[in-house]
Design a protein around this motif. Sequence first.
Motif, PDB file in Angstrom:
ATOM      1  N   GLY A 154      11.212   8.099 -12.652  1.00 43.62           N
ATOM      2  CA  GLY A 154      10.044   8.158 -12.033  1.00 43.62           C
ATOM      3  C   GLY A 154       9.903   8.196 -10.906  1.00 43.62           C
ATOM      4  O   GLY A 154      10.668   9.014 -10.138  1.00 43.62           O
ATOM      5  N   GLY A 155       8.875   7.692 -10.054  1.00 44.91           N
ATOM      6  CA  GLY A 155       8.732   7.628  -8.630  1.00 44.91           C
ATOM      7  C   GLY A 155       9.757   7.131  -7.815  1.00 44.91           C
ATOM      8  O   GLY A 155      10.650   6.317  -8.410  1.00 44.91           O
ATOM      9  N   SER A 156       9.389   6.914  -6.762  1.00 51.47           N
ATOM     10  CA  SER A 156      10.319   5.993  -5.797  1.00 51.47           C
ATOM     11  C   SER A 156      10.118   4.453  -5.680  1.00 51.47           C
ATOM     12  O   SER A 156       8.817   4.540  -5.857  1.00 51.47           O
ATOM     13  N   LEU A 157      10.768   3.546  -5.508  1.00 53.59           N
ATOM     14  CA  LEU A 157      10.329   2.135  -5.419  1.00 53.59           C
ATOM     15  C   LEU A 157      10.040   2.036  -3.992  1.00 53.59           C
ATOM     16  O   LEU A 157       9.452   1.104  -3.818  1.00 53.59           O
ATOM     17  N   PHE A 158      10.315   2.826  -3.057  1.00 55.18           N
ATOM     18  CA  PHE A 158       9.754   2.698  -1.522  1.00 55.18           C
ATOM     19  C   PHE A 158       8.619   3.559  -0.990  1.00 55.18           C
ATOM     20  O   PHE A 158       8.062   3.203  -0.410  1.00 55.18           O
ATOM     21  N   ALA A 164       4.424   4.541   2.686  1.00 57.54           N
ATOM     22  CA  ALA A 164       5.430   3.584   1.994  1.00 57.54           C
ATOM     23  C   ALA A 164       4.492   3.004   0.792  1.00 57.54           C
ATOM     24  O   ALA A 164       3.102   2.722   0.858  1.00 57.54           O
ATOM     25  N   ARG A 165       5.120   2.672  -0.341  1.00 57.96           N
ATOM     26  CA  ARG A 165       4.609   2.448  -1.648  1.00 57.96           C
ATOM     27  C   ARG A 165       3.912   1.114  -1.461  1.00 57.96           C
ATOM     28  O   ARG A 165       3.116   0.492  -2.125  1.00 57.96           O
ATOM     29  N   GLY A 166       4.578   0.035  -0.633  1.00 61.31           N
ATOM     30  CA  GLY A 166       4.058  -1.272  -0.178  1.00 61.31           C
ATOM     31  C   GLY A 166       4.057  -2.303  -1.486  1.00 61.31           C
ATOM     32  O   GLY A 166       3.898  -3.491  -1.079  1.00 61.31           O
ATOM     33  N   VAL A 208      10.244   1.120   7.454  1.00 59.83           N
ATOM     34  CA  VAL A 208      11.341   0.891   6.896  1.00 59.83           C
ATOM     35  C   VAL A 208      11.838  -0.720   7.344  1.00 59.83           C
ATOM     36  O   VAL A 208      12.390  -1.398   6.420  1.00 59.83           O
ATOM     37  N   ALA A 209      11.304  -1.156   8.371  1.00 57.57           N
ATOM     38  CA  ALA A 209      11.301  -2.570   8.674  1.00 57.57           C
ATOM     39  C   ALA A 209      10.949  -3.539   7.495  1.00 57.57           C
ATOM     40  O   ALA A 209      11.495  -4.510   7.239  1.00 57.57           O
ATOM     41  N   ASP A 210       9.703  -3.027   7.167  1.00 51.95           N
ATOM     42  CA  ASP A 210       9.051  -3.906   5.969  1.00 51.95           C
ATOM     43  C   ASP A 210      10.077  -3.749   4.735  1.00 51.95           C
ATOM     44  O   ASP A 210      10.306  -4.779   3.939  1.00 51.95           O
ATOM     45  N   ILE A 211      10.599  -2.579   4.385  1.00 52.25           N
ATOM     46  CA  ILE A 211      11.789  -2.679   3.252  1.00 52.25           C
ATOM     47  C   ILE A 211      12.742  -3.472   3.286  1.00 52.25           C
ATOM     48  O   ILE A 211      13.445  -4.316   2.657  1.00 52.25           O
TER      49      ILE A 211
END
Length: 658
Positions: A154-158, A164-166, A208-211
């Motif tokens: 599927g798509g990205s987790l991120f 950002a997918r959030g 990136v910091a959120d991830i």
Amino acid sequence: MPLPVPVPPEGVDPAWLPEQAFRPLGTRRVLIRGSGPLVDTVHGEVAAACERFGGRVDRDASPEPFDLSLELTGTDAAEAFTFERGAGRTTVTASGPSGLLYGLFHVVRLGEAAFRGEHRRERHSPALTLRMLDHWDNVAVHPVMGQVERGYAGGSLFWADGRARGDLERVRAYGRLLAACGINAVAVNNVNVHATEAHLLTDRIGEVADIAGALRPYGIRTHLSVTFAAPMVLGGLATADPLDEGVREWWAGATAQVYEAIPDFGGYVVKADSEGQPGPFAYGRSHADGANMLAAALAPHGGTVHWRAFVYDHRQDWRDRTTDRARAAYDHFVPLDGEFAPNAVLQVKHGPMDFQVREPVSPLIGAMPHTRLAVELQATQEYTGQQRHVCWLGPMWSEVLRLRPEEGASVGELARGGLVAVSNVGDDPFWTGHPLAQANLYTFGGLAWSPQADPGQLLDEWVGLTYPGASTGLWEALRKVLSGSWRTYEKYTAPLGVGFMVQPGHHYGPSVDGYEYSPWGTYHFADRDGVGVDRSAATGTGYAGQYTKAWAEVYESPETCPDELLLFFHHVPYGHELKSGKTVIQHIYDTHFEGVAEVEAAMEVWNSLAGLVDPARHARVAERYAEQLRSAREWRDQINSYFFRKSGVPDAAGRVIH
Ligand code: GCV
């Protein structure tokens, strides 16, 4: 304060952390000693289990008597833990918080066994300090490669559609799964860094910091793939020359800002001078110059640069028989041994080509004693069935890691910079598209923790956790469909180590000559008399001579070369007799018929499990088996017909060849 356990969205598969796996822990009285964020994570895990199953958890104050104590005894960065049981009590201790987290998941893995009998004190410590997943996720959907390059889940987790997918709860749940199999680092974007993704380094570092914030509570450090041309693309400089003072200052400044946003940032991953990505060659500089510049920017902050060794000529002329892609990494990097900074890690694909179903171990591994090497595996099944085929890679990885390129040291020991896998995960409800491909991710984690581990045991662990309470019948069925699946896949695809033969571009399904007259350096040289690539030192490309003496001798001659790699190293007549006693052509026919029969048998086993495994999982796997069987038959018929037509040699068993 306990940190709540992440709750992924409705319908997301629990993979190897279903609630039932926590029952033995959750019915006990548990004492947790220590403080800090990771201890809060441990506390949250135990609290959730106890709430569900009626146990009790106390922090620091002792509820005499108790069944399990989880004790943090220090504040260091060690990831080790001890486990013991005596006088009716199980004790886990760790001197560093992530060790306590790994100790907790060890207890979960053991299940009831963690609370029975006596266990002498044993210490568990990861053999490799870096156990990393590289995501080839794009932020913006790439016109050819899509959201995730070589992604089959599927798509990205991120990321999604440029943003950002959030969904940080899902990212947290992902971090939890990774910690439970020992992984401690994640690179969140593709090594092919396109225009949008370049900005993650600077103005989009907040995303990136959120991830990183979501992964941190599970002991996972975040890394970023960056473009070597960043000073030009992002900084407006006229050059990216690694020896230019302005360029070095730009990297130092950008890196300092990254650490302001993410204090425990792991470092950079760089694909340079590779398949069109920019690199130091444009300035007449070496790859050590390039890597060391980034290492210098990262060093004050404790970060590492992972510099990939996947450097070769992807625009070669197929007529040119002197250029051998397999030689490239060794030829480029061995002369640089000893020149890389201590915090520069050279990340080497396990084989010399590109994650084929069978390749020899890269001769680079073992040839650079003064360089920290990380070995890169591919969990995403680019060339091994794209998560539509069952192909459990544990045995292949284990063979690689146990091989001893030189006297004494195994590949697993030589991977001092860590073990890395290209991730096979996406936003699919089963995480990995094919539910059975979860076993690859779990096994990778186990092998990164302990490269000498028995992959069969890791498979058993995965089954035990993923299917808690599985009957012996179910257990055996799962083993049956998974344990031999890599060899089955090998049987019906490219034979005897020859590699490729996939459809160009997307790399799914057979196309024997798909890459034969291409610029990518991936040829099999089949003609009417024989097949394979002469890589011997005496008459071929000289690749075999890149190995240490003992292996060079083995690979040099078709007489000593192992059957499964014969066509990687030698061009032989179809009538050449293998060590198995069969001719090459008969081996090709036989294995292709066998491979399909094995898929048919595995599919039957799976179908017999309806009602024994979760219906959604069962249906997804059954649907994929139908495609696997179709595809395996296509492989069999194309490969057999191709070689029958080339050689004119009939099948000794007289089966249908088209
Ligand atoms: C990320 C192979 C793959 C590419 C990949 C490359 C790499 O060539 O097909 O998709 O690019 O390896 O490892 O950099």
